[in-house]
Design a protein around this motif. Structure first.
Motif, PDB file in Angstrom:
ATOM      1  N   ASP A 120      -6.787   6.617   0.324  1.00  0.00           N
ATOM      2  CA  ASP A 120      -5.561   6.261   0.799  1.00  0.00           C
ATOM      3  C   ASP A 120      -4.451   7.325   1.079  1.00  0.00           C
ATOM      4  OD1 ASP A 120      -5.421   3.438   1.180  1.00  0.00           O
ATOM      5  OD2 ASP A 120      -3.584   3.340  -0.332  1.00  0.00           O
ATOM      6  N   VAL A 121      -4.647   8.544   0.317  1.00  0.00           N
ATOM      7  CA  VAL A 121      -3.733   9.641   0.582  1.00  0.00           C
ATOM      8  C   VAL A 121      -4.212  10.141   2.070  1.00  0.00           C
ATOM      9  CG1 VAL A 121      -3.035  12.005   0.145  1.00  0.00           C
ATOM     10  CG2 VAL A 121      -3.336   9.963  -1.619  1.00  0.00           C
ATOM     11  N   LEU A 177       1.198   4.069  -3.102  1.00  0.00           N
ATOM     12  CA  LEU A 177       1.142   5.657  -2.896  1.00  0.00           C
ATOM     13  C   LEU A 177       2.063   6.301  -3.283  1.00  0.00           C
ATOM     14  CD1 LEU A 177      -0.439   7.957  -1.274  1.00  0.00           C
ATOM     15  CD2 LEU A 177       1.145   7.419   0.643  1.00  0.00           C
ATOM     16  N   TYR A 205      -5.587   1.347  -8.222  1.00  0.00           N
ATOM     17  CA  TYR A 205      -6.555   2.028  -7.171  1.00  0.00           C
ATOM     18  C   TYR A 205      -7.642   1.425  -7.934  1.00  0.00           C
ATOM     19  CZ  TYR A 205      -3.384   4.320  -4.323  1.00  0.00           C
ATOM     20  OH  TYR A 205      -2.094   4.526  -3.230  1.00  0.00           O
ATOM     21  N   ARG A 241       0.488  -1.206  -0.179  1.00  0.00           N
ATOM     22  CA  ARG A 241      -0.092  -0.078   0.010  1.00  0.00           C
ATOM     23  C   ARG A 241       0.761   1.274   0.083  1.00  0.00           C
ATOM     24  NH1 ARG A 241      -3.745   1.936   4.947  1.00  0.00           N
ATOM     25  NH2 ARG A 241      -5.156   3.305   3.957  1.00  0.00           N
ATOM     26  N   LEU A 249      -7.806   6.258  -4.227  1.00  0.00           N
ATOM     27  CA  LEU A 249      -6.537   7.051  -4.104  1.00  0.00           C
ATOM     28  C   LEU A 249      -6.767   7.972  -3.074  1.00  0.00           C
ATOM     29  CD1 LEU A 249      -3.838   8.093  -4.934  1.00  0.00           C
ATOM     30  CD2 LEU A 249      -4.880   9.074  -6.966  1.00  0.00           C
TER      31      LEU A 249
END
Length: 236
Positions: free
Chosen positions: A221-222, A190, A212, A186, A218
């Motif tokens: 996750d950020v 990123l 993604y 992961r 996305l």
């Protein structure tokens, strides 16, 4: 003493030598000073101290006692534990004094030598090279795990490719990277996505090219790993 931030390739394979000037005043809530998870560990110098930055699972923002100026050697994922003689998971999300890992008198001598060096970054790199010369050889399976996950392969496919069972892979990953292979995958995804986005690739295309489900995936996750929206991170 140092530029705001600069980095160069190290004499150690896959490592990076970087420098950063001191943080002045409040850092605020933007991306300035933010250290994003990258699967790596760093050997750090600031005047009077040598530290080790363990692998992060979320973004790290230096506090008042960690404002620099700094020089660092960022080792490639999985390389630092053998040099330091400590499993990566013991340092996860931590910054520790090198004296906690090695004899205090030795670390004091090293710190004084780097403090007095004309270029502390060069002296710090020399220390890292000496540590590497006396460390066990780097595990080729660890390198293979990083290569597979960085290329976007699944954890199951990675385990099969390197000849490890799921539990073996998880144990090896904890020791080498500080967390399991899913977390490492992961984090590496990123970093791939941010590299594309910073080159101007639209976020929807970035998400599709880096595995993604969509742009919203996305963005989530950020936010979880960096602690801020992707637009704020890229715009800072």
């Amino acid at each position: 003493m140092f530029p705001e931030y600069a980095e160069r390739a190290s004499r150690l394979p896959g490592a990076v030598v970087w420098t950063k000037r001191a943080v002045v005043g409040r850092t605020g809530g933007g991306a300035a000073g933010l250290v994003l998870p990258d699967g790596c560990m760093d050997l750090l110098w600031t005047e009077g101290r040598l530290l080790v930055a363990g692998p992060d699972t979320t973004a790290f923002r230096p506090g008042p006692g960690l404002r620099g100026p700094w020089a660092g050697v960022r080792f490639r994922p999985g390389a630092a534990p053998a040099l330091l003689g400590v499993p990566a998971h013991e340092l996860r999300n931590r910054r520790v004094d090198l004296a906690d890992l090695r004899p205090g008198a030795e670390v004091r001598r090293l710190t004084e030598r780097i403090d007095a060096a004309p270029d502390p970054a060069v002296a710090l790199e020399e220390l890292a090279v000496r540590l590497a010369a006396s460390a066990p050889p780097e595990d080729p399976q660890v390198r293979a795990v990083v290569a597979a996950l960085a290329a976007g392969r699944t954890v199951a496919a990675t385990a099969e490719a390197v000849g490890l069972g799921a539990r073996q892979l998880h144990r090896r990953s904890l020791a080498a990277f500080g967390y399991g292979p899913k977390t490492l995958a992961r984090i590496l995804r990123l970093q791939r996505a941010l590299a594309l986005a910073r080159r101007g690739v639209p976020l929807a295309e970035t998400a599709a090219r880096t595995g993604y489900a969509d742009q919203a995936h996305l963005s989530r996750d950020v936010r979880e790993l960096a602690g801020m929206p992707v637009t704020a991170l890229l715009g800072s």
